[in-house]
Scaffold this motif. Structure first.
Motif, PDB file in Angstrom:
ATOM      1  N   LYS A 325      -5.104 -38.438   7.423  1.00 58.56           N
ATOM      2  CA  LYS A 325      -3.728 -38.828   7.722  1.00 58.56           C
ATOM      3  C   LYS A 325      -2.967 -39.147   6.445  1.00 58.56           C
ATOM      4  O   LYS A 325      -1.810 -38.708   6.278  1.00 58.56           O
ATOM      5  CB  LYS A 325      -3.714 -40.051   8.649  1.00 58.56           C
ATOM      6  N   ALA A 326      -3.577 -39.879   5.529  1.00 58.01           N
ATOM      7  CA  ALA A 326      -2.896 -40.259   4.291  1.00 58.01           C
ATOM      8  C   ALA A 326      -2.524 -39.029   3.473  1.00 58.01           C
ATOM      9  O   ALA A 326      -1.413 -38.929   2.931  1.00 58.01           O
ATOM     10  CB  ALA A 326      -3.784 -41.193   3.477  1.00 58.01           C
ATOM     11  N   THR A 327      -3.456 -38.062   3.387  1.00 54.12           N
ATOM     12  CA  THR A 327      -3.179 -36.831   2.642  1.00 54.12           C
ATOM     13  C   THR A 327      -2.051 -36.046   3.288  1.00 54.12           C
ATOM     14  O   THR A 327      -1.152 -35.533   2.605  1.00 54.12           O
ATOM     15  CB  THR A 327      -4.444 -35.958   2.563  1.00 54.12           C
ATOM     16  N   ALA A 328      -2.098 -35.948   4.610  1.00 53.85           N
ATOM     17  CA  ALA A 328      -1.058 -35.211   5.332  1.00 53.85           C
ATOM     18  C   ALA A 328       0.315 -35.830   5.106  1.00 53.85           C
ATOM     19  O   ALA A 328       1.295 -35.121   4.819  1.00 53.85           O
ATOM     20  CB  ALA A 328      -1.380 -35.183   6.822  1.00 53.85           C
ATOM     21  N   LEU A 329       0.412 -37.136   5.203  1.00 50.03           N
ATOM     22  CA  LEU A 329       1.703 -37.812   5.041  1.00 50.03           C
ATOM     23  C   LEU A 329       2.240 -37.640   3.626  1.00 50.03           C
ATOM     24  O   LEU A 329       3.446 -37.462   3.421  1.00 50.03           O
ATOM     25  CB  LEU A 329       1.567 -39.293   5.386  1.00 50.03           C
ATOM     26  N   LEU A 330       1.358 -37.690   2.641  1.00 50.89           N
ATOM     27  CA  LEU A 330       1.784 -37.547   1.253  1.00 50.89           C
ATOM     28  C   LEU A 330       2.292 -36.129   0.982  1.00 50.89           C
ATOM     29  O   LEU A 330       3.353 -35.932   0.373  1.00 50.89           O
ATOM     30  CB  LEU A 330       0.628 -37.886   0.317  1.00 50.89           C
ATOM     31  N   LEU A 331       1.553 -35.121   1.435  1.00 55.70           N
ATOM     32  CA  LEU A 331       1.941 -33.735   1.187  1.00 55.70           C
ATOM     33  C   LEU A 331       3.207 -33.349   1.953  1.00 55.70           C
ATOM     34  O   LEU A 331       4.069 -32.636   1.430  1.00 55.70           O
ATOM     35  CB  LEU A 331       0.798 -32.793   1.574  1.00 55.70           C
ATOM     36  N   LEU A 332       3.329 -33.807   3.188  1.00 57.13           N
ATOM     37  CA  LEU A 332       4.491 -33.443   4.002  1.00 57.13           C
ATOM     38  C   LEU A 332       5.787 -34.081   3.511  1.00 57.13           C
ATOM     39  O   LEU A 332       6.877 -33.652   3.896  1.00 57.13           O
ATOM     40  CB  LEU A 332       4.250 -33.831   5.461  1.00 57.13           C
ATOM     41  N   LEU A 333       5.669 -35.083   2.645  1.00 57.68           N
ATOM     42  CA  LEU A 333       6.865 -35.703   2.086  1.00 57.68           C
ATOM     43  C   LEU A 333       7.722 -34.692   1.316  1.00 57.68           C
ATOM     44  O   LEU A 333       8.956 -34.754   1.344  1.00 57.68           O
ATOM     45  CB  LEU A 333       6.458 -36.856   1.158  1.00 57.68           C
ATOM     46  N   VAL A 334       7.077 -33.722   0.655  1.00 53.80           N
ATOM     47  CA  VAL A 334       7.810 -32.744  -0.172  1.00 53.80           C
ATOM     48  C   VAL A 334       8.693 -31.829   0.684  1.00 53.80           C
ATOM     49  O   VAL A 334       9.898 -31.726   0.447  1.00 53.80           O
ATOM     50  CB  VAL A 334       6.842 -31.938  -1.052  1.00 53.80           C
ATOM     51  N   PRO A 335       8.150 -31.128   1.712  1.00 54.61           N
ATOM     52  CA  PRO A 335       9.047 -30.295   2.526  1.00 54.61           C
ATOM     53  C   PRO A 335      10.052 -31.106   3.323  1.00 54.61           C
ATOM     54  O   PRO A 335      11.163 -30.619   3.591  1.00 54.61           O
ATOM     55  CB  PRO A 335       8.079 -29.538   3.445  1.00 54.61           C
ATOM     56  N   CYS A 336       9.707 -32.321   3.710  1.00 55.11           N
ATOM     57  CA  CYS A 336      10.670 -33.155   4.428  1.00 55.11           C
ATOM     58  C   CYS A 336      11.874 -33.498   3.542  1.00 55.11           C
ATOM     59  O   CYS A 336      13.011 -33.555   4.008  1.00 55.11           O
ATOM     60  CB  CYS A 336      10.004 -34.445   4.911  1.00 55.11           C
ATOM     61  N   ALA A 337      11.613 -33.718   2.261  1.00 54.64           N
ATOM     62  CA  ALA A 337      12.682 -34.098   1.334  1.00 54.64           C
ATOM     63  C   ALA A 337      13.539 -32.914   0.922  1.00 54.64           C
ATOM     64  O   ALA A 337      14.754 -33.052   0.715  1.00 54.64           O
ATOM     65  CB  ALA A 337      12.090 -34.768   0.101  1.00 54.64           C
ATOM     66  N   LEU A 338      12.947 -31.728   0.794  1.00 47.12           N
ATOM     67  CA  LEU A 338      13.655 -30.590   0.192  1.00 47.12           C
ATOM     68  C   LEU A 338      13.861 -29.421   1.150  1.00 47.12           C
ATOM     69  O   LEU A 338      14.352 -28.367   0.741  1.00 47.12           O
ATOM     70  CB  LEU A 338      12.879 -30.104  -1.038  1.00 47.12           C
ATOM     71  N   GLY A 339      13.525 -29.605   2.403  1.00 46.19           N
ATOM     72  CA  GLY A 339      13.549 -28.482   3.338  1.00 46.19           C
ATOM     73  C   GLY A 339      14.920 -27.982   3.739  1.00 46.19           C
ATOM     74  O   GLY A 339      15.047 -26.890   4.301  1.00 46.19           O
ATOM     75  N   ALA A 340      15.992 -28.742   3.464  1.00 47.94           N
ATOM     76  CA  ALA A 340      17.334 -28.327   3.903  1.00 47.94           C
ATOM     77  C   ALA A 340      18.273 -28.043   2.740  1.00 47.94           C
ATOM     78  O   ALA A 340      19.495 -28.065   2.911  1.00 47.94           O
ATOM     79  CB  ALA A 340      17.935 -29.406   4.806  1.00 47.94           C
ATOM     80  N   VAL A 341      17.735 -27.734   1.563  1.00 46.60           N
ATOM     81  CA  VAL A 341      18.583 -27.529   0.380  1.00 46.60           C
ATOM     82  C   VAL A 341      19.391 -26.235   0.446  1.00 46.60           C
ATOM     83  O   VAL A 341      20.285 -26.016  -0.369  1.00 46.60           O
ATOM     84  CB  VAL A 341      17.738 -27.516  -0.912  1.00 46.60           C
ATOM     85  N   TYR A 342      19.120 -25.384   1.401  1.00 48.50           N
ATOM     86  CA  TYR A 342      19.740 -24.065   1.446  1.00 48.50           C
ATOM     87  C   TYR A 342      21.110 -24.042   2.134  1.00 48.50           C
ATOM     88  O   TYR A 342      21.890 -23.105   1.949  1.00 48.50           O
ATOM     89  CB  TYR A 342      18.815 -23.078   2.178  1.00 48.50           C
ATOM     90  N   ILE A 343      21.437 -25.056   2.928  1.00 46.40           N
ATOM     91  CA  ILE A 343      22.620 -24.958   3.787  1.00 46.40           C
ATOM     92  C   ILE A 343      23.918 -25.097   2.995  1.00 46.40           C
ATOM     93  O   ILE A 343      24.854 -24.300   3.140  1.00 46.40           O
ATOM     94  CB  ILE A 343      22.553 -26.005   4.916  1.00 46.40           C
ATOM     95  N   ALA A 344      24.019 -26.115   2.143  1.00 43.78           N
ATOM     96  CA  ALA A 344      25.267 -26.350   1.408  1.00 43.78           C
ATOM     97  C   ALA A 344      25.648 -25.170   0.513  1.00 43.78           C
ATOM     98  O   ALA A 344      26.818 -24.754   0.514  1.00 43.78           O
ATOM     99  CB  ALA A 344      25.167 -27.638   0.599  1.00 43.78           C
ATOM    100  N   PRO A 345      24.729 -24.578  -0.273  1.00 44.19           N
ATOM    101  CA  PRO A 345      25.116 -23.411  -1.069  1.00 44.19           C
ATOM    102  C   PRO A 345      25.602 -22.243  -0.228  1.00 44.19           C
ATOM    103  O   PRO A 345      26.530 -21.525  -0.613  1.00 44.19           O
ATOM    104  CB  PRO A 345      23.824 -23.051  -1.825  1.00 44.19           C
ATOM    105  N   THR A 346      24.989 -22.034   0.945  1.00 43.14           N
ATOM    106  CA  THR A 346      25.418 -20.930   1.805  1.00 43.14           C
ATOM    107  C   THR A 346      26.844 -21.139   2.291  1.00 43.14           C
ATOM    108  O   THR A 346      27.669 -20.213   2.272  1.00 43.14           O
ATOM    109  CB  THR A 346      24.469 -20.790   3.005  1.00 43.14           C
ATOM    110  N   ILE A 347      27.168 -22.341   2.730  1.00 47.72           N
ATOM    111  CA  ILE A 347      28.525 -22.616   3.206  1.00 47.72           C
ATOM    112  C   ILE A 347      29.524 -22.483   2.068  1.00 47.72           C
ATOM    113  O   ILE A 347      30.636 -21.962   2.250  1.00 47.72           O
ATOM    114  CB  ILE A 347      28.596 -24.019   3.837  1.00 47.72           C
ATOM    115  N   ALA A 348      29.148 -22.925   0.858  1.00 50.88           N
ATOM    116  CA  ALA A 348      30.049 -22.813  -0.287  1.00 50.88           C
ATOM    117  C   ALA A 348      30.379 -21.355  -0.590  1.00 50.88           C
ATOM    118  O   ALA A 348      31.538 -21.004  -0.834  1.00 50.88           O
ATOM    119  CB  ALA A 348      29.422 -23.482  -1.505  1.00 50.88           C
TER     120      ALA A 348
END
Length: 444
Positions: A325-348
């Motif tokens: 569980k600890a490993t999963a929570l630590l690793l999943l933090l990265v996609p949770c933090a950066l998973g939506a970076v694509y939307i703002a550039p597309t709208i711009a």
């Protein structure tokens, strides 16, 4: 007299900047509440499934199709109307509608009542997002737009955090119905605030004379998007990535409960920090970084999200397959933090090439693809793969890994889109008459 004339522009600039910043803050608050209303259902899927004895496929339909169908299909005609209506008023009305429908979800007595209430939430939200995009684009210059959109889109992360913390706490101690009823209340208040305090920005002179409902506007906007490879490819890349995003957001809370034995309140706190706090910062960072790099080399408006998304995928897959569980929570933090970076550039990029009256329609077309494909298929694919591996629903990890393939494909399409970009986004801004130049100068 000369002294007064020199200080007046400074005061005007302060007031105008303050006004657009206030507008951005309030619209970000609206987007946060929209995602609070949407994502509180993800937190409560487990107790809803137990009470109504629902399969993972039915739960996937509730979290995806029920909302997406009318949200997407009504988004197009409402966007056409927004092109000629008062956009501030449209936002206020639709917030009140979906907030009321969220509260009705908490009163549902069976699957179909809940399904129809979720459809109502989608109806209410259909007009607000294109109208908000249009207002922000009218307030901010092209070179500032990716950053402003990044701030606005961070509202999704903030709202998700509120749903996970507040919704998880209320659902665990007071039941899922109370969580849905309470989620709808703040929107009714915000609807009044927006109606009374947010100014409707003036339309550029070239669009002011065309501010009438024109059905041809839809076909014109579609043609303009698909004639421009950067826009068309970035829209495609965004749609592909939303399959991964919506699949993860809908099922990750249930995955952590089932696979790692976490209670809802603990899941809510973790995902609030990962998706809410870290995700909001990541979304704003992605928009700002893409905008700044694009001033240096225009291609980076598309390459920035591509590189970031590709870097997150090993962390996502490893986290979903981790036994600890600890490993999963630590690793999943990265996609949770950066998973939506694509939307703002597309709208711009999208709004840089469209006239003011076309922007709500362009946003609605983007949202149509994101929701009819991403929101419908993402949760459904995860549920179907889970049931295919284990009819009892014990293989959510396999389903969540499966949807990562769409995000990887989308990142590659972003890379291709970057190669097709010539002029920087701000250099492609449609000419909108002398009023636009004056307003841009005042904003600076």
């Amino acid at each position: 007299m000369r002294s007064n004339q020199t200080t007046s522009p400074s005061r005007l600039e302060f007031v105008q900047v303050g006004s657009r910043r206030y507008t951005l803050i309030v619209l970000t608050a609206y987007f946060a509440l929209a995602h609070l209303d949407r994502q509180v259902l993800a937190v409560t899927l487990s107790p809803i499934g137990r009470e109504f004895a629902l399969s993972d496929i039915q739960l996937g339909l509730l979290s995806g199709l029920a909302f997406a169908v009318l949200f997407s299909t009504l988004g197009l005609p409402l966007a056409l109307a927004v092109s000629s209506l008062n956009r501030r008023n449209v936002i206020a009305i639709t917030i009140a509608v979906w907030s009321a429908m969220t509260m009705l979800c908490g009163l549902a007595q069976n699957f179909w009542q809940l399904f129809l209430a979720r459809v109502g939430v989608g109806v209410g939200e259909a007009g607000a997002l294109p109208a908000s995009h249009a207002i922000i684009s009218d307030r901010y210059e092209p070179r500032e737009r990716a950053g402003a959109m990044g701030v606005f889109m961070s509202g999704a992360n903030i709202g998700t955090a509120l749903a996970l913390v507040g919704g998880g706490f209320v659902a665990q101690f007071f039941g899922w119905r109370a969580a849905l009823l309470l989620a709808g209340l703040p929107g009714l208040v915000l609807a009044g605030i927006i109606r009374l305090t947010v100014p409707e920005p003036p339309r550029p002179h070239d669009d002011a004379g065309r501010a009438t409902l024109r059905l041809s506007l839809l076909s014109e906007t579609v043609a303009k998007i698909f004639r421009a490879p950067p826009m068309a490819l970035m829209v495609l890349a965004t749609v592909l990535n939303t399959i991964t995003t919506f699949g993860m957001v809908a099922w990750l809370p249930t995955f952590l409960v089932r696979e790692h034995g976490m209670v809802l309140s603990a899941v809510g706190l973790y995902l609030a920090a990962a998706i809410g706090v870290a995700g909001a910062l990541g979304t704003m960072f992605g928009g700002q970084l893409a905008g700044r790099l694009a001033l240096w080399r225009a291609h980076w408006i598309a390459w920035t999200p591509a590189v970031i998304l590709l870097l997150t995928k090993p962390f996502a897959i490893a986290g979903l397959l981790a036994g600890s569980k600890a490993t999963a929570l630590l690793l999943l933090l990265v996609p949770c933090a950066l998973g939506a970076v694509y939307i703002a550039p597309t709208i711009a990029v999208l709004h840089a090439a469209l006239r003011s009256e076309e922007r709500p329609v362009g946003s609605a077309l983007l949202l149509f693809g994101m929701n009819m494909i991403g929101m419908v298929l993402g949760p459904l694919i995860v549920g179907a793969v889970s049931n295919g591996f284990d009819a009892s629903g014990g293989s959510l990890g396999a389903g969540l890994v499966a949807v990562q393939a769409f995000g990887i494909t989308g990142a590659i399409v972003f890379l291709v889109a970057g190669w097709t970009i010539g002029a920087a986004p701000e250099e492609r801004e449609p000419q909108q008459g002398p009023a636009t130049s004056t307003q841009a100068a005042a904003r600076r």
